[in-house]
Design an enzyme around this catalytic site. Structure first.
Site, PDB file in Angstrom:
ATOM      1  N   GLY A  10       7.917  73.770  62.048  1.00  0.00           N
ATOM      2  CA  GLY A  10       7.273  73.090  60.929  1.00  0.00           C
ATOM      3  C   GLY A  10       7.063  74.056  59.786  1.00  0.00           C
ATOM      4  O   GLY A  10       7.758  75.069  59.672  1.00  0.00           O
ATOM      5  N   GLY A  11       6.087  73.763  58.946  1.00  0.00           N
ATOM      6  CA  GLY A  11       5.865  74.560  57.749  1.00  0.00           C
ATOM      7  C   GLY A  11       5.031  75.814  58.021  1.00  0.00           C
ATOM      8  O   GLY A  11       4.382  75.936  59.071  1.00  0.00           O
TER       9      GLY A  11
ATOM     10  N   GLU B 190       9.191  77.067  49.322  1.00  0.00           N
ATOM     11  CA  GLU B 190      10.094  76.075  49.902  1.00  0.00           C
ATOM     12  C   GLU B 190       9.816  74.708  49.269  1.00  0.00           C
ATOM     13  O   GLU B 190       8.701  74.201  49.339  1.00  0.00           O
ATOM     14  CB  GLU B 190       9.851  76.009  51.416  1.00  0.00           C
ATOM     15  CG  GLU B 190      10.842  75.134  52.133  1.00  0.00           C
ATOM     16  CD  GLU B 190      10.543  75.017  53.624  1.00  0.00           C
ATOM     17  OE1 GLU B 190       9.368  74.845  53.991  1.00  0.00           O
ATOM     18  OE2 GLU B 190      11.507  75.085  54.413  1.00  0.00           O
TER      19      GLU B 190
ATOM     20  N   LYS C  49       4.619  66.870  70.993  1.00  0.00           N
ATOM     21  CA  LYS C  49       3.958  66.132  69.915  1.00  0.00           C
ATOM     22  C   LYS C  49       4.914  66.058  68.731  1.00  0.00           C
ATOM     23  O   LYS C  49       5.102  67.015  67.995  1.00  0.00           O
ATOM     24  CB  LYS C  49       2.682  66.836  69.459  1.00  0.00           C
ATOM     25  CG  LYS C  49       1.876  65.935  68.523  1.00  0.00           C
ATOM     26  CD  LYS C  49       1.067  66.683  67.491  1.00  0.00           C
ATOM     27  CE  LYS C  49       1.734  66.860  66.166  1.00  0.00           C
ATOM     28  NZ  LYS C  49       2.130  65.676  65.439  1.00  0.00           N
TER      29      LYS C  49
ATOM     30  N   GLY D 178       2.103  76.406  60.772  1.00  0.00           N
ATOM     31  CA  GLY D 178       2.504  77.404  61.765  1.00  0.00           C
ATOM     32  C   GLY D 178       1.485  78.528  61.871  1.00  0.00           C
ATOM     33  O   GLY D 178       1.186  79.014  62.974  1.00  0.00           O
TER      34      GLY D 178
ATOM     35  N   GLU E 113       9.073  78.323  64.471  1.00  0.00           N
ATOM     36  CA  GLU E 113      10.279  78.128  63.643  1.00  0.00           C
ATOM     37  C   GLU E 113       9.786  77.528  62.338  1.00  0.00           C
ATOM     38  O   GLU E 113       9.438  76.346  62.290  1.00  0.00           O
ATOM     39  CB  GLU E 113      11.241  77.158  64.332  1.00  0.00           C
ATOM     40  CG  GLU E 113      11.898  77.711  65.573  1.00  0.00           C
ATOM     41  CD  GLU E 113      12.877  78.827  65.277  1.00  0.00           C
ATOM     42  OE1 GLU E 113      13.445  78.850  64.168  1.00  0.00           O
ATOM     43  OE2 GLU E 113      13.053  79.690  66.132  1.00  0.00           O
TER      44      GLU E 113
ATOM     45  N   GLU F  82       3.892  62.949  63.229  1.00  0.00           N
ATOM     46  CA  GLU F  82       3.231  61.631  63.260  1.00  0.00           C
ATOM     47  C   GLU F  82       3.988  60.598  62.437  1.00  0.00           C
ATOM     48  O   GLU F  82       3.818  59.397  62.646  1.00  0.00           O
ATOM     49  CB  GLU F  82       1.776  61.741  62.779  1.00  0.00           C
ATOM     50  CG  GLU F  82       1.559  62.388  61.429  1.00  0.00           C
ATOM     51  CD  GLU F  82       1.424  63.908  61.497  1.00  0.00           C
ATOM     52  OE1 GLU F  82       2.151  64.553  62.277  1.00  0.00           O
ATOM     53  OE2 GLU F  82       0.590  64.443  60.746  1.00  0.00           O
TER      54      GLU F  82
ATOM     55  N   CYS G 184      15.554  72.845  56.852  1.00  0.00           N
ATOM     56  CA  CYS G 184      14.923  74.174  56.803  1.00  0.00           C
ATOM     57  C   CYS G 184      15.885  75.223  56.263  1.00  0.00           C
ATOM     58  O   CYS G 184      15.467  76.170  55.603  1.00  0.00           O
ATOM     59  CB  CYS G 184      14.410  74.559  58.177  1.00  0.00           C
ATOM     60  SG  CYS G 184      15.662  74.457  59.459  1.00  0.00           S
TER      61      CYS G 184
HETATM   62  P1  NAD Z   1       4.397  70.456  59.159  1.00  0.00           P
HETATM   63  O1  NAD Z   1       4.043  71.887  59.351  1.00  0.00           O
HETATM   64  O2  NAD Z   1       3.603  69.652  58.219  1.00  0.00           O
HETATM   65  O3  NAD Z   1       4.313  69.674  60.556  1.00  0.00           O
HETATM   66  C1  NAD Z   1       5.071  70.070  61.675  1.00  0.00           C
HETATM   67  C2  NAD Z   1       4.376  69.585  62.922  1.00  0.00           C
HETATM   68  O4  NAD Z   1       3.154  70.286  63.075  1.00  0.00           O
HETATM   69  C3  NAD Z   1       4.003  68.101  62.893  1.00  0.00           C
HETATM   70  O5  NAD Z   1       4.170  67.557  64.165  1.00  0.00           O
HETATM   71  C4  NAD Z   1       2.540  68.143  62.502  1.00  0.00           C
HETATM   72  O6  NAD Z   1       1.812  67.014  62.909  1.00  0.00           O
HETATM   73  C5  NAD Z   1       2.079  69.383  63.221  1.00  0.00           C
HETATM   74  N1  NAD Z   1       0.872  70.017  62.682  1.00  0.00           N
HETATM   75  C6  NAD Z   1       0.403  69.974  61.422  1.00  0.00           C
HETATM   76  N2  NAD Z   1      -0.738  70.697  61.345  1.00  0.00           N
HETATM   77  C7  NAD Z   1      -0.960  71.218  62.568  1.00  0.00           C
HETATM   78  C8  NAD Z   1      -1.974  72.062  63.121  1.00  0.00           C
HETATM   79  N3  NAD Z   1      -3.005  72.511  62.396  1.00  0.00           N
HETATM   80  N4  NAD Z   1      -1.867  72.414  64.411  1.00  0.00           N
HETATM   81  C9  NAD Z   1      -0.825  71.996  65.173  1.00  0.00           C
HETATM   82  N5  NAD Z   1       0.142  71.175  64.707  1.00  0.00           N
HETATM   83  C10 NAD Z   1       0.076  70.803  63.424  1.00  0.00           C
HETATM   84  O7  NAD Z   1       5.941  70.436  58.834  1.00  0.00           O
HETATM   85  P2  NAD Z   1       6.822  69.173  58.430  1.00  0.00           P
HETATM   86  O8  NAD Z   1       6.442  68.829  57.029  1.00  0.00           O
HETATM   87  O9  NAD Z   1       6.748  68.153  59.492  1.00  0.00           O
HETATM   88  O10 NAD Z   1       8.295  69.784  58.477  1.00  0.00           O
HETATM   89  C11 NAD Z   1       8.855  70.491  57.442  1.00  0.00           C
HETATM   90  C12 NAD Z   1       8.795  71.975  57.714  1.00  0.00           C
HETATM   91  O11 NAD Z   1       9.449  72.274  58.941  1.00  0.00           O
HETATM   92  C13 NAD Z   1       9.532  72.769  56.658  1.00  0.00           C
HETATM   93  O12 NAD Z   1       8.773  73.885  56.294  1.00  0.00           O
HETATM   94  C14 NAD Z   1      10.803  73.195  57.366  1.00  0.00           C
HETATM   95  O13 NAD Z   1      11.397  74.359  56.847  1.00  0.00           O
HETATM   96  C15 NAD Z   1      10.307  73.384  58.757  1.00  0.00           C
HETATM   97  N6  NAD Z   1      11.422  73.335  59.697  1.00  0.00           N
HETATM   98  C16 NAD Z   1      11.877  74.510  60.227  1.00  0.00           C
HETATM   99  C17 NAD Z   1      12.973  74.512  61.085  1.00  0.00           C
HETATM  100  C18 NAD Z   1      13.507  75.790  61.670  1.00  0.00           C
HETATM  101  O14 NAD Z   1      14.374  75.724  62.529  1.00  0.00           O
HETATM  102  N7  NAD Z   1      13.034  76.959  61.266  1.00  0.00           N
HETATM  103  C19 NAD Z   1      13.586  73.293  61.404  1.00  0.00           C
HETATM  104  C20 NAD Z   1      13.095  72.118  60.850  1.00  0.00           C
HETATM  105  C21 NAD Z   1      12.009  72.156  59.995  1.00  0.00           C
END
Ligand code: NAD
Length: 508
Positions: free
Chosen positions: A238-239, A402, A185, A243, A260, A188, A299
Site C-alpha cells: 500500500g502507500g 507519488e 484484509k 505502511g 511493499e 475496503e 506502483c
Molecule cells: P493504502 O495504504 O491506502 O491502503 C493499503 C491497504 O492498507 C488497504 O487495505 C487499507 O485498508 C490498509 N490500511 C490503511 N491504513 C492502515 C493502517 N493504519 N493499518 C493497517 N492497514 C491499513 O494504499 P492504497 O491506496 O490501497 O494503494 C495504493 C498504494 O499501494 C500506492 O502507494 C501504491 O504504490 C502501493 N502499491 C505498491 C505495490 C508494490 O508492489 N510496491 C503494489 C501495489 C500498490
C-alpha cells in the site's frame, strides 16, 4: 457473486471455514468506479472480527499433527496447482469482477487473473523442487548439522486496491507454500476477487481455518492485524503513510514486517534510442504504456519521463498526441483502452497534483481535466484525462510525490550523469527504465539506478521467478522469487552431536 445491489454477499468475512456477517452487523457498499453506483454490499468488519479471524488462524496453525504446517510439501504444492487450475477455470468471471471492482478494462482483469494463476504455480514449483534442508559441514563426523525452514506462523496480509487479487496472490501463494495460516484484509473498496479466491482455496481442499478474510477498513481491521500479539508476520502492500503506521503498530510485538510501498519511477530515454523511426515509435509507445496503463494507478508506473534534451520536443509532442487519443470509458465496454480512477478521493488527489504543478510552472501538453461524459463514460464515473506536464523540475510536488493517476511529468537531461542523478533523486526506489541502443551505456546506467527493478528498453514486465520490491521508502523485503518465499519462513539450525562428551569448561 450477485451483480445487483440487493446483495447476497454481505457474509464476506471468512473465519475458521464459515462465511459470516460482521459482528457489528455493519456493511459497506462497493461502488463501480465507472458510474459510482453500488453493486455489492459487503460486511464491514472491525477489531472484533479481526480477533476472531486471528484466533482461527492461530488454532489452525497450532492445532497439532495433521494440520497445514505439517502437511507434506508435495501436498501443499499440489493444492496450489489446483488453485491455479480453478483460477483458469473462472478466469472470465474473475477478470470481469476485478475489472468492475477496480475500474480496469476486462482485458486487464483477465491478464491479472492469468498472473495470479502464475504466482500459485510458481510457488508450488519452487517448494516442490527444494531440498528439505541444507546440510552444513561442521568439521566433524560426530556432528550432524542441518538448516531447515519452517513456516513463520499466522500471517496478516494487507493489500491495496489497484491490483487487488494479484497483490493478494503474491502473499497468499508463498504463505501457503511455506505452511503458514493467514488472515487477509483486502482494500475496503476492492475486496471482491479476494473474497472469491477464499472459496477457490476451499474448493481446492485447503483445511478450514488456514485461510481467513476480514473485509473492512485499514484503521480498524488493518491496524488491529498489525498490532495483534498472535500475528507472527504482517505483509503490507500500500502507500507510504499506511505502511509507516503498520511498521509502528507491529514494532511492540516484534513481528516480522514486509512492506511493499509506493514508487516515483523514472523512465529515462536517451536520444540514440529514437535514432530510427522504429526506435522512436517503440520508445513513445512504451512511455505511454508506462504512464497510463490502468490510468497510472500502478506502483511501478513510469510517471516521470526523463528525456534527453535534444529529442524532447519531438518526443513530448508525439506522446501528448497519442495520450489525447486514449479511449477512456467503462472497462467492461468494447474498445475502451483505459478505465476510470478508483474513487472520487483518488481523482481529487490527482486534480490537486495537476493544479499545484501548473502553479509551479509546469506546461500542460494534454489532459488536465475530466473528460466529457459519453455513452461509455457516465458523468458520475471517476474519469480523468491522461495528462502530460512538460517543463517540470525536481522541486515540484508532482515530481517528488507519488500521484497514482494518469499524470506524466517531463524532465530533461544533457549528460548521462545528469540522467542518473535525476532518476535517483527520489525517496522511493521501486522501478525504473533506461532506453538506449548503446549496450555499454545501458549496463552503466542500469548499474547506477537505485531501484528494485530496472528495465532496459522495456517497461513494466515482471517475472514470478524474479524478486519484486523497492529500495528506500519503496519498502522492506521482497515479493516473488525465492526471497518472496523466504519472507514467510523461519530458518532453524538443527545441530546434532552423535557422540556427546563432557565439555569440562568448569572444573567441578
Ligand atoms: P493504502 O495504504 O491506502 O491502503 C493499503 C491497504 O492498507 C488497504 O487495505 C487499507 O485498508 C490498509 N490500511 C490503511 N491504513 C492502515 C493502517 N493504519 N493499518 C493497517 N492497514 C491499513 O494504499 P492504497 O491506496 O490501497 O494503494 C495504493 C498504494 O499501494 C500506492 O502507494 C501504491 O504504490 C502501493 N502499491 C505498491 C505495490 C508494490 O508492489 N510496491 C503494489 C501495489 C500498490
Amino acid at each position: 457473486m450477485a451483480d445487483t445491489p440487493e446483495l447476497q454477499a454481505r457474509k464476506t468475512i471468512h473465519v475458521g471455514g464459515e462465511w459470516l456477517e460482521a459482528v457489528s452487523g455493519a456493511t459497506r457498499e462497493i461502488l463501480d468506479p465507472a458510474d459510482a453506483l453500488p453493486f455489492v454490499l459487503v460486511a464491514e468488519g472491525d477489531e472484533k472480527d479481526t480477533d476472531l479471524a486471528v484466533a482461527a488462524a492461530r488454532q489452525a496453525f497450532d492445532g497439532g499433527q495433521g494440520v497445514w504446517p505439517q502437511t507434506p510439501v508435495a501436498e501443499r504444492a499440489a493444492l496450489l496447482r489446483r488453485v491455479a487450475d480453478l483460477l483458469v477455470r473462472d478466469r472470465e468471471d474473475l477478470g470481469r469482477l476485478e475489472a468492475r471492482d477496480a475500474g480496469k478494462t476486462v482485458e486487464e482483469g483477465r491478464v491479472d487473473i492469468d498472473c495470479v494463476a502464475d504466482a500459485f504455480r510458481y510457488f508450488a514449483d519452487l517448494v516442490a523442487a527444494e531440498a528439505p534442508g541444507r546440510v552444513v559441514d561442521a568439521g566433524s563426523p560426530d556432528i550432524h548439522s542441518v538448516v531447515v525452514h519452517e513456516p513463520v506462523g499466522v500471517c496478516a496480509l494487507i493489500t491495496p486496491w489497484n491490483y487487488p487479487l494479484l497483490q493478494a496472490s503474491w502473499k497468499i501463494a508463498p504463505a501457503l507454500a511455506a505452511g503458514n495460516t493467514f488472515v487477509v484484509k483486502p482494500s475496503e473498496i476492492t475486496p471482491l476477487t479476494t473474497i472469491a479466491l477464499i472459496d477457490l482455496l476451499t474448493e481446492a481442499g485447503l483445511p478450514a481455518g488456514v485461510a481467513n478474510i476480514v473485509t473492512g477498513p485499514g484503521h480498524s481491521v488493518g491496524a488491529r492485524l498489525a498490532e495483534h500479539p498472535d500475528v507472527d508476520l504482517v505483509s503490507f502492500t500500500g502507500g507510504l503513510v499506511s505502511g509507516t503506521k503498520v511498521a509502528q503498530a507491529a514494532a511492540p510485538s516484534v513481528k516480522k514486517v514486509a512492506l511493499e510501498l509506493g514508487g516515483k519511477n523514472p523512465n529515462v530515454v536517451f536520444a540514440d534510442a529514437c535514432a530510427t523511426e522504429e526506435g522512436f515509435d517503440t520508445a513513445v509507445d512504451q512511455a505511454l504504456n508506462a504512464a497510463f496503463i490502468h490510468s497510472g494507478q500502478v506502483c511501478s508506473a513510469g510517471g516521470r519521463l526523463i528525456v534527453e534534451e535534444s529529442i524532447r520536443e519531438r518526443f513530448v509532442a508525439e506522446l501528448a498526441r497519442r495520450a489525447a487519443k486514449i479511449r477512456l470509458g467503462r472497462g467492461t465496454a468494447d474498445s475502451v483502452e483505459c478505465g476510470p480512477l478508483v474513487s472520487e478521493q483518488q481523482r481529487t488527489k490527482v486534480e490537486s497534483f495537476v493544479a499545484s504543478a501548473l502553479e509551479e510552472g509546469a506546461v500542460l501538453r494534454t489532459g488536465g481535466k475530466r473528460p466529457e461524459p459519453s455513452a461509455q463514460r457516465p458523468a458520475t464515473g471517476y474519469f480523468y484525462e491522461p495528462t502530460v506536464l512538460d517543463a517540470c523540475h525536481r522541486e515540484m510536488r508532482v515530481v517528488r510525490e507519488e500521484v497514482f493517476g494518469p499524470v506524466l511529468t517531463v524532465e530533461t537531461f544533457q549528460t548521462e550523469d545528469e540522467a542518473v542523478a535525476l532518476a535517483n533523486d527520489t525517496e522511493y526506489g521501486l522501478a525504473g527504465a533506461v532506453w538506449t541502443t548503446d549496450a555499454g551505456r545501458a549496463r552503466r546506467v542500469a548499474g547506477r539506478l537505485r531501484h528494485g527493478t530496472v528495465w532496459i528498453n522495456d517497461f513494466h514486465p515482471y517475472l514470478p521467478q524474479a524478486e519484486w520490491g523497492g529500495f528506500g521508502k519503496s519498502g522492506v523485503g521482497r515479493e516473488l522469487g525465492p526471497a518472496g518465499l523466504a519472507e514467510y519462513r523461519e530458518s532453524k539450525h538443527v545441530y546434532q552431536n552423535l557422540a556427546p562428551k563432557p565439555v569440562r569448561w568448569f572444573a567441578g
